[in-house]
Scaffold this motif. Sequence first.
Motif, PDB file in Angstrom:
ATOM      1  N   GLU A 144       8.604  -4.331  10.154  1.00 28.97           N
ATOM      2  CA  GLU A 144       7.983  -4.110  11.462  1.00 28.97           C
ATOM      3  C   GLU A 144       6.539  -4.601  11.426  1.00 28.97           C
ATOM      4  O   GLU A 144       5.864  -4.474  10.402  1.00 28.97           O
ATOM      5  CB  GLU A 144       8.015  -2.628  11.826  1.00 28.97           C
ATOM      6  N   GLU A 145       6.047  -5.147  12.549  1.00 28.28           N
ATOM      7  CA  GLU A 145       4.668  -5.618  12.651  1.00 28.28           C
ATOM      8  C   GLU A 145       4.093  -5.191  13.987  1.00 28.28           C
ATOM      9  O   GLU A 145       4.778  -5.221  15.009  1.00 28.28           O
ATOM     10  CB  GLU A 145       4.605  -7.148  12.543  1.00 28.28           C
ATOM     11  N   PHE A 146       2.815  -4.792  13.967  1.00 32.20           N
ATOM     12  CA  PHE A 146       2.147  -4.387  15.190  1.00 32.20           C
ATOM     13  C   PHE A 146       0.642  -4.413  15.000  1.00 32.20           C
ATOM     14  O   PHE A 146       0.141  -4.355  13.879  1.00 32.20           O
ATOM     15  CB  PHE A 146       2.601  -2.995  15.648  1.00 32.20           C
ATOM     16  N   ASP A 147      -0.087  -4.523  16.107  1.00 31.58           N
ATOM     17  CA  ASP A 147      -1.546  -4.448  16.109  1.00 31.58           C
ATOM     18  C   ASP A 147      -1.983  -3.048  16.505  1.00 31.58           C
ATOM     19  O   ASP A 147      -1.327  -2.397  17.331  1.00 31.58           O
ATOM     20  CB  ASP A 147      -2.149  -5.442  17.095  1.00 31.58           C
ATOM     21  N   VAL A 148      -3.100  -2.615  15.935  1.00 26.97           N
ATOM     22  CA  VAL A 148      -3.690  -1.316  16.260  1.00 26.97           C
ATOM     23  C   VAL A 148      -5.144  -1.552  16.618  1.00 26.97           C
ATOM     24  O   VAL A 148      -5.847  -2.284  15.923  1.00 26.97           O
ATOM     25  CB  VAL A 148      -3.601  -0.347  15.062  1.00 26.97           C
ATOM     26  N   GLY A 149      -5.608  -0.928  17.706  1.00 23.88           N
ATOM     27  CA  GLY A 149      -6.976  -1.140  18.148  1.00 23.88           C
ATOM     28  C   GLY A 149      -7.734   0.143  18.406  1.00 23.88           C
ATOM     29  O   GLY A 149      -7.226   1.248  18.181  1.00 23.88           O
ATOM     30  N   PRO A 150      -8.964  -0.008  18.893  1.00 23.31           N
ATOM     31  CA  PRO A 150      -9.846   1.140  19.129  1.00 23.31           C
ATOM     32  C   PRO A 150      -9.202   2.211  20.002  1.00 23.31           C
ATOM     33  O   PRO A 150      -8.538   1.907  20.997  1.00 23.31           O
ATOM     34  CB  PRO A 150     -11.046   0.519  19.836  1.00 23.31           C
ATOM     35  N   GLY A 151      -9.400   3.463  19.583  1.00 25.33           N
ATOM     36  CA  GLY A 151      -8.889   4.605  20.332  1.00 25.33           C
ATOM     37  C   GLY A 151      -7.479   5.011  19.958  1.00 25.33           C
ATOM     38  O   GLY A 151      -7.004   6.058  20.374  1.00 25.33           O
ATOM     39  N   GLU A 152      -6.807   4.197  19.151  1.00 23.51           N
ATOM     40  CA  GLU A 152      -5.435   4.512  18.770  1.00 23.51           C
ATOM     41  C   GLU A 152      -5.411   5.330  17.473  1.00 23.51           C
ATOM     42  O   GLU A 152      -6.340   5.267  16.677  1.00 23.51           O
ATOM     43  CB  GLU A 152      -4.608   3.241  18.603  1.00 23.51           C
ATOM     44  N   ILE A 153      -4.324   6.056  17.303  1.00 23.71           N
ATOM     45  CA  ILE A 153      -4.098   6.858  16.109  1.00 23.71           C
ATOM     46  C   ILE A 153      -2.797   6.381  15.489  1.00 23.71           C
ATOM     47  O   ILE A 153      -1.815   6.179  16.205  1.00 23.71           O
ATOM     48  CB  ILE A 153      -4.015   8.361  16.451  1.00 23.71           C
ATOM     49  N   THR A 154      -2.799   6.187  14.169  1.00 26.85           N
ATOM     50  CA  THR A 154      -1.573   5.773  13.497  1.00 26.85           C
ATOM     51  C   THR A 154      -1.225   6.761  12.386  1.00 26.85           C
ATOM     52  O   THR A 154      -2.094   7.358  11.768  1.00 26.85           O
ATOM     53  CB  THR A 154      -1.705   4.371  12.853  1.00 26.85           C
ATOM     54  N   SER A 155       0.063   6.909  12.194  1.00 23.35           N
ATOM     55  CA  SER A 155       0.611   7.637  11.060  1.00 23.35           C
ATOM     56  C   SER A 155       1.485   6.629  10.329  1.00 23.35           C
ATOM     57  O   SER A 155       2.542   6.239  10.824  1.00 23.35           O
ATOM     58  CB  SER A 155       1.426   8.830  11.545  1.00 23.35           C
ATOM     59  N   CYS A 185       0.875  -1.179   0.000  1.00 22.53           N
ATOM     60  CA  CYS A 185       0.000   0.000   0.000  1.00 22.53           C
ATOM     61  C   CYS A 185       0.908   1.223   0.000  1.00 22.53           C
ATOM     62  O   CYS A 185       1.726   1.390   0.901  1.00 22.53           O
ATOM     63  CB  CYS A 185      -0.916   0.007   1.226  1.00 22.53           C
ATOM     64  N   GLU A 186       0.762   2.045  -1.012  1.00 21.97           N
ATOM     65  CA  GLU A 186       1.612   3.229  -1.148  1.00 21.97           C
ATOM     66  C   GLU A 186       0.934   4.496  -0.636  1.00 21.97           C
ATOM     67  O   GLU A 186       1.519   5.581  -0.719  1.00 21.97           O
ATOM     68  CB  GLU A 186       2.050   3.404  -2.606  1.00 21.97           C
ATOM     69  N   ALA A 187      -0.290   4.367  -0.121  1.00 13.12           N
ATOM     70  CA  ALA A 187      -0.988   5.536   0.428  1.00 13.12           C
ATOM     71  C   ALA A 187      -0.527   5.756   1.868  1.00 13.12           C
ATOM     72  O   ALA A 187      -0.693   4.878   2.709  1.00 13.12           O
ATOM     73  CB  ALA A 187      -2.499   5.313   0.394  1.00 13.12           C
ATOM     74  N   PRO A 188       0.065   6.900   2.172  1.00 15.24           N
ATOM     75  CA  PRO A 188       0.363   7.195   3.571  1.00 15.24           C
ATOM     76  C   PRO A 188      -0.963   7.467   4.290  1.00 15.24           C
ATOM     77  O   PRO A 188      -1.910   7.968   3.686  1.00 15.24           O
ATOM     78  CB  PRO A 188       1.237   8.446   3.505  1.00 15.24           C
ATOM     79  N   HIS A 189      -1.038   7.098   5.549  1.00 23.18           N
ATOM     80  CA  HIS A 189      -2.288   7.265   6.297  1.00 23.18           C
ATOM     81  C   HIS A 189      -2.048   7.986   7.609  1.00 23.18           C
ATOM     82  O   HIS A 189      -1.032   7.776   8.265  1.00 23.18           O
ATOM     83  CB  HIS A 189      -2.920   5.906   6.615  1.00 23.18           C
ATOM     84  N   PHE A 190      -3.024   8.789   8.003  1.00 24.70           N
ATOM     85  CA  PHE A 190      -3.104   9.391   9.330  1.00 24.70           C
ATOM     86  C   PHE A 190      -4.506   9.055   9.800  1.00 24.70           C
ATOM     87  O   PHE A 190      -5.475   9.650   9.334  1.00 24.70           O
ATOM     88  CB  PHE A 190      -2.867  10.904   9.257  1.00 24.70           C
ATOM     89  N   GLN A 191      -4.632   8.035  10.676  1.00 26.25           N
ATOM     90  CA  GLN A 191      -5.925   7.422  10.952  1.00 26.25           C
ATOM     91  C   GLN A 191      -6.254   7.329  12.437  1.00 26.25           C
ATOM     92  O   GLN A 191      -5.383   7.075  13.254  1.00 26.25           O
ATOM     93  CB  GLN A 191      -5.949   5.979  10.415  1.00 26.25           C
ATOM     94  N   TYR A 192      -7.549   7.472  12.705  1.00 31.90           N
ATOM     95  CA  TYR A 192      -8.107   7.180  14.019  1.00 31.90           C
ATOM     96  C   TYR A 192      -8.812   5.834  13.911  1.00 31.90           C
ATOM     97  O   TYR A 192      -9.665   5.646  13.043  1.00 31.90           O
ATOM     98  CB  TYR A 192      -9.105   8.265  14.455  1.00 31.90           C
ATOM     99  N   HIS A 193      -8.479   4.897  14.778  1.00 33.52           N
ATOM    100  CA  HIS A 193      -9.063   3.551  14.767  1.00 33.52           C
ATOM    101  C   HIS A 193     -10.246   3.518  15.733  1.00 33.52           C
ATOM    102  O   HIS A 193     -10.077   3.612  16.948  1.00 33.52           O
ATOM    103  CB  HIS A 193      -8.007   2.517  15.156  1.00 33.52           C
ATOM    104  N   ALA A 194     -11.445   3.386  15.176  1.00 25.07           N
ATOM    105  CA  ALA A 194     -12.669   3.438  15.980  1.00 25.07           C
ATOM    106  C   ALA A 194     -13.054   2.077  16.545  1.00 25.07           C
ATOM    107  O   ALA A 194     -13.428   1.975  17.718  1.00 25.07           O
ATOM    108  CB  ALA A 194     -13.820   4.011  15.153  1.00 25.07           C
ATOM    109  N   THR A 195     -13.002   1.024  15.713  1.00 24.90           N
ATOM    110  CA  THR A 195     -13.388  -0.308  16.181  1.00 24.90           C
ATOM    111  C   THR A 195     -12.491  -1.363  15.552  1.00 24.90           C
ATOM    112  O   THR A 195     -11.884  -1.152  14.504  1.00 24.90           O
ATOM    113  CB  THR A 195     -14.854  -0.659  15.820  1.00 24.90           C
ATOM    114  N   GLY A 196     -12.456  -2.516  16.196  1.00 24.18           N
ATOM    115  CA  GLY A 196     -11.733  -3.666  15.669  1.00 24.18           C
ATOM    116  C   GLY A 196     -10.232  -3.554  15.823  1.00 24.18           C
ATOM    117  O   GLY A 196      -9.702  -2.542  16.285  1.00 24.18           O
ATOM    118  N   THR A 197      -9.554  -4.636  15.467  1.00 24.32           N
ATOM    119  CA  THR A 197      -8.096  -4.691  15.546  1.00 24.32           C
ATOM    120  C   THR A 197      -7.529  -4.980  14.161  1.00 24.32           C
ATOM    121  O   THR A 197      -8.008  -5.859  13.453  1.00 24.32           O
ATOM    122  CB  THR A 197      -7.642  -5.788  16.532  1.00 24.32           C
ATOM    123  N   MET A 198      -6.511  -4.222  13.812  1.00 26.92           N
ATOM    124  CA  MET A 198      -5.833  -4.372  12.529  1.00 26.92           C
ATOM    125  C   MET A 198      -4.368  -4.698  12.802  1.00 26.92           C
ATOM    126  O   MET A 198      -3.751  -4.089  13.681  1.00 26.92           O
ATOM    127  CB  MET A 198      -5.939  -3.081  11.717  1.00 26.92           C
TER     128      MET A 198
END
Length: 123
Positions: free
Chosen positions: A80-91, A59-72
């Motif tokens: 690098e690998e990591f999980d992101v869940g509700p309430g978190e923000i990723t860049s 995926c070549e789209a940079p993202h600035f995201q708020y994670h509302a539900t679920g785990t990605m």
Amino acid sequence: MKQESYERKDLGAADEVRTFEKGRLELVNIGGGVVGRLVLEPGWRWSEHVKPLAGTEWCEAPHFQYHATGTMHVITSEGEEFDVGPGEITSLPSGHDAYVVGNEPVVVVDFFGASHYAQYTDH
């Protein structure tokens, strides 16, 4: 530049909706920018369900995201690998893959990077 008046939009009444297997993207144009809501169903994975549309290895789209539900789960092109869940923000910079973990849909609000997401490219 001074904004002349307020803008108010509802992601539930998006200006554009893009669908792809196991997911959809709802886009609103506001304030000179684009905000997107991604709804990703269990079993969704970027490299399986969006890569054919993007035509790129990662995926070549940079993202600035708020994670509302679920785990990605996110995997970067640097390994690098990591999980992101509700309430978190990723860049996230360009160069990543991701998939839904578990049986709950993932919903993220993307403030940067959604405008060209899940579009066919000439390749």
